[in-house]
Design an enzyme around this catalytic site. Structure first.
Site, PDB file in Angstrom:
ATOM      1  N   ASN A  32       0.824  -1.218   0.000  1.00  0.00           N
ATOM      2  CA  ASN A  32       0.000   0.000   0.000  1.00  0.00           C
ATOM      3  C   ASN A  32       0.855   1.263   0.000  1.00  0.00           C
ATOM      4  O   ASN A  32       0.334   2.374   0.022  1.00  0.00           O
ATOM      5  CB  ASN A  32      -1.004   0.016   1.163  1.00  0.00           C
ATOM      6  N   LEU A  33       2.172   1.097  -0.038  1.00  0.00           N
ATOM      7  CA  LEU A  33       3.132   2.195  -0.149  1.00  0.00           C
ATOM      8  C   LEU A  33       3.057   3.185   1.014  1.00  0.00           C
ATOM      9  O   LEU A  33       3.512   4.327   0.878  1.00  0.00           O
ATOM     10  CB  LEU A  33       2.999   2.916  -1.501  1.00  0.00           C
ATOM     11  N   ALA A  74       4.461  -7.108   5.440  1.00  0.00           N
ATOM     12  CA  ALA A  74       3.907  -5.780   5.710  1.00  0.00           C
ATOM     13  C   ALA A  74       3.481  -5.642   7.167  1.00  0.00           C
ATOM     14  O   ALA A  74       2.579  -6.348   7.605  1.00  0.00           O
ATOM     15  CB  ALA A  74       2.697  -5.539   4.805  1.00  0.00           C
ATOM     16  N   SER A 117       9.323 -12.033  14.617  1.00  0.00           N
ATOM     17  CA  SER A 117      10.370 -11.188  15.202  1.00  0.00           C
ATOM     18  C   SER A 117      10.882 -11.773  16.510  1.00  0.00           C
ATOM     19  O   SER A 117      10.131 -12.441  17.238  1.00  0.00           O
ATOM     20  CB  SER A 117       9.764  -9.812  15.465  1.00  0.00           C
ATOM     21  N   TYR A 141       3.874  -4.398  19.757  1.00  0.00           N
ATOM     22  CA  TYR A 141       4.420  -4.852  18.467  1.00  0.00           C
ATOM     23  C   TYR A 141       4.733  -6.348  18.524  1.00  0.00           C
ATOM     24  O   TYR A 141       4.253  -7.142  17.699  1.00  0.00           O
ATOM     25  CB  TYR A 141       5.689  -4.051  18.112  1.00  0.00           C
ATOM     26  N   LYS A 145       2.836  -9.834  16.685  1.00  0.00           N
ATOM     27  CA  LYS A 145       3.551 -10.863  15.915  1.00  0.00           C
ATOM     28  C   LYS A 145       3.283 -12.244  16.515  1.00  0.00           C
ATOM     29  O   LYS A 145       3.089 -13.224  15.791  1.00  0.00           O
ATOM     30  CB  LYS A 145       5.055 -10.568  15.907  1.00  0.00           C
ATOM     31  N   ILE A 207      23.587   7.207  22.471  1.00  0.00           N
ATOM     32  CA  ILE A 207      23.653   5.810  22.915  1.00  0.00           C
ATOM     33  C   ILE A 207      22.598   5.645  23.998  1.00  0.00           C
ATOM     34  O   ILE A 207      22.690   6.268  25.065  1.00  0.00           O
ATOM     35  CB  ILE A 207      25.052   5.453  23.461  1.00  0.00           C
ATOM     36  N   ARG A 221      22.939  -6.683  20.316  1.00  0.00           N
ATOM     37  CA  ARG A 221      21.971  -7.135  19.322  1.00  0.00           C
ATOM     38  C   ARG A 221      22.676  -7.999  18.285  1.00  0.00           C
ATOM     39  O   ARG A 221      23.894  -7.934  18.128  1.00  0.00           O
ATOM     40  CB  ARG A 221      21.327  -5.940  18.602  1.00  0.00           C
ATOM     41  N   ARG A 282      16.366   3.531  26.413  1.00  0.00           N
ATOM     42  CA  ARG A 282      15.107   3.671  25.672  1.00  0.00           C
ATOM     43  C   ARG A 282      14.124   2.650  26.252  1.00  0.00           C
ATOM     44  O   ARG A 282      14.490   1.482  26.427  1.00  0.00           O
ATOM     45  CB  ARG A 282      15.376   3.393  24.189  1.00  0.00           C
TER      46      ARG A 282
HETATM   47  N1  UDP Z   1      20.086   2.548  19.661  1.00  0.00           N
HETATM   48  C1  UDP Z   1      20.816   3.627  20.184  1.00  0.00           C
HETATM   49  N2  UDP Z   1      20.640   4.854  19.611  1.00  0.00           N
HETATM   50  C2  UDP Z   1      19.792   5.077  18.570  1.00  0.00           C
HETATM   51  C3  UDP Z   1      19.075   3.987  18.029  1.00  0.00           C
HETATM   52  C4  UDP Z   1      19.240   2.737  18.608  1.00  0.00           C
HETATM   53  O1  UDP Z   1      21.579   3.466  21.142  1.00  0.00           O
HETATM   54  O2  UDP Z   1      19.675   6.233  18.131  1.00  0.00           O
HETATM   55  C5  UDP Z   1      20.264   1.215  20.251  1.00  0.00           C
HETATM   56  C6  UDP Z   1      18.982   0.620  20.790  1.00  0.00           C
HETATM   57  O3  UDP Z   1      18.796   1.008  22.138  1.00  0.00           O
HETATM   58  C7  UDP Z   1      19.246  -0.882  20.645  1.00  0.00           C
HETATM   59  C8  UDP Z   1      20.154  -0.955  19.414  1.00  0.00           C
HETATM   60  O4  UDP Z   1      20.671   0.351  19.225  1.00  0.00           O
HETATM   61  O5  UDP Z   1      19.963  -1.348  21.749  1.00  0.00           O
HETATM   62  C9  UDP Z   1      19.420  -1.374  18.164  1.00  0.00           C
HETATM   63  O6  UDP Z   1      18.282  -0.556  18.032  1.00  0.00           O
HETATM   64  P1  UDP Z   1      17.415  -0.532  16.710  1.00  0.00           P
HETATM   65  O7  UDP Z   1      16.341   0.509  16.893  1.00  0.00           O
HETATM   66  O8  UDP Z   1      18.304  -0.400  15.511  1.00  0.00           O
HETATM   67  O9  UDP Z   1      16.775  -1.991  16.633  1.00  0.00           O
HETATM   68  P2  UDP Z   1      15.899  -2.814  17.709  1.00  0.00           P
HETATM   69  O10 UDP Z   1      16.894  -3.662  18.480  1.00  0.00           O
HETATM   70  O11 UDP Z   1      15.146  -1.858  18.562  1.00  0.00           O
HETATM   71  O12 UDP Z   1      15.027  -3.655  16.852  1.00  0.00           O
END
Ligand code: UDP
Length: 330
Positions: A32-33, A74, A117, A141, A145, A207, A221, A282
């Site tokens: 659906n773009l 999607a 995921s 999210y 899934k 970070i 990760r 985060r």
């Molecule tokens: N991260 C960060 N700064 C950013 C974006 C991501 O430190 O601006 C960290 C985030 O906390 C995670 C890792 O990078 O530990 C990967 O985050 P991303 O959003 O790429 O993928 P996710 O693991 O959330 O799917």
């Protein structure tokens, strides 16, 4: 075989479409773009600008294109937004997927490949992560899934649906020829944001958390190349010939990288200095997620070609340099 790729104009979907074509299959793209890019799909591939939840249109496309298998990429995938606006996530990721499955079953299409995921697992101390780990998502999210996975299991038992659900770790990188790659708006993923900080398109990279119980205090990760992910989707076709088969696979390299290691690798690949700011954690970020993908290796013969994170970053960098504004630079 005619394969309908739902979300085929998106990041992972478009790489998979390329591979399907190269392997001699006939991909048909439905997108659906909203997040996908028309430019990511070559003009010789049938393309439908359509919503996956539009039962009547999807049913028509399945019939017209004589579709035998559906791949579904999607989804809305912003974890933070899924917490603040879960309706959107249940609607698109679950309800619309249910409509798609209904259109398939009503038209005799019984093979399905689903983008799941590692977010379905939630937090864990058991690392690397196997498919048998308890699934307890910590955000809507991941929950949507998991809800689709459970729906697929029931449909498989009741209606003979054959399916594979791939639980991706962190998709990264871009096509070898630099013609397609990652282009999210807004971009929230670490690697493209670090490139922007390196090139001065943003002031710095924050970070998110330096006090995790990991070797350098930042999150770990499992970054896996988008073309490696895509290959698994095709490698599973043979297994899907068995009616009612249920398959679950983790897809990752098995080698974790910390946020600091990614920043260092970007500096090494680009030769540029990355300005960093140490920020607070985060919400919703588990400290460490990395895969044990031995099941996919054993059963699908799946092997990663990009085992080094530097190589993954180099491929993403080639795309980023030629397309700093994503597909707008086409
Ligand atoms: N991260 C960060 N700064 C950013 C974006 C991501 O430190 O601006 C960290 C985030 O906390 C995670 C890792 O990078 O530990 C990967 O985050 P991303 O959003 O790429 O993928 P996710 O693991 O959330 O799917």
């Amino acid at each position: 075989m005619n394969v309908l790729v739902v979300g085929g104009a998106g990041y992972i979907g478009s790489h998979c479409v390329r591979q399907l074509q190269q392997a001699g299959y006939h991909p048909v793209v439905l997108d659906n773009l909203v997040f996908g890019h028309r430019e990511a799909v070559s003009d010789d591939i049938p393309f439908y600008d359509c919503d996956l939840g539009d039962y009547d249109s999807v049913a028509q496309i399945l019939k017209r294109e004589k579709i035998e298998l559906v791949m579904h990429f999607a989804a809305f995938a912003y974890v933070g937004e899924s917490v603040t606006d879960p309706r959107k996530y249940y609607e698109n990721n679950f309800v619309a997927t249910l409509r798609l499955l209904e259109a398939m079953l009503d038209n005799g299409v019984k093979k399905f490949v689903f983008s799941s995921s590692c977010a379905t697992y939630g937090e864990t101390d058991t690392l690397p992560m196997l498919e048998s780990l308890t699934q307890a998502p910590i955000n809507p999210y991941g929950q949507t899934k998991l809800d689709v996975e459970n729906c697929l299991k029931a449909f498989s038992k009741a209606y003979g649906l054959s399916f594979a659900a791939f639980r991706y770790f962190n998709a990264a990188g871009a096509a070898e020829d630099g013609s397609i790659g990652e282009d999210h708006n807004p971009e929230t993923h670490l690697i493209p944001l670090v490139f922007d900080a390196a090139t001065g398109r943003r002031e710095n990279i924050k970070i998110f958390g330096t006090d995790y119980s990991t070797p350098d205090g930042t999150c770990l990760r499992d970054y896996v190349h988008v073309d490696d992910l895509s290959r698994a989707h095709i490698a599973v076709f043979e297994q899907l010939e068995t009616p009612g088969i249920e398959l679950f696979y983790n897809l990752g390299t098995g080698t974790p990288s910390s946020v600091r290691e990614i920043i260092d690798a970007v500096e090494a690949v680009t030769g540029l200095k990355v300005p960093i700011v140490e920020a607070s954690r985060r919400a919703g970020d588990p400290p460490a997620l990395y895969a044990d993908s031995s099941k996919a290796q054993r059963e699908l013969g799946w092997e990663v070609k990009y085992s080094s994170v530097q190589d993954i970053i180099a491929s993403a960098w080639a795309w980023h340099q030629s397309h700093p504004n994503g597909f707008d630079d086409n």
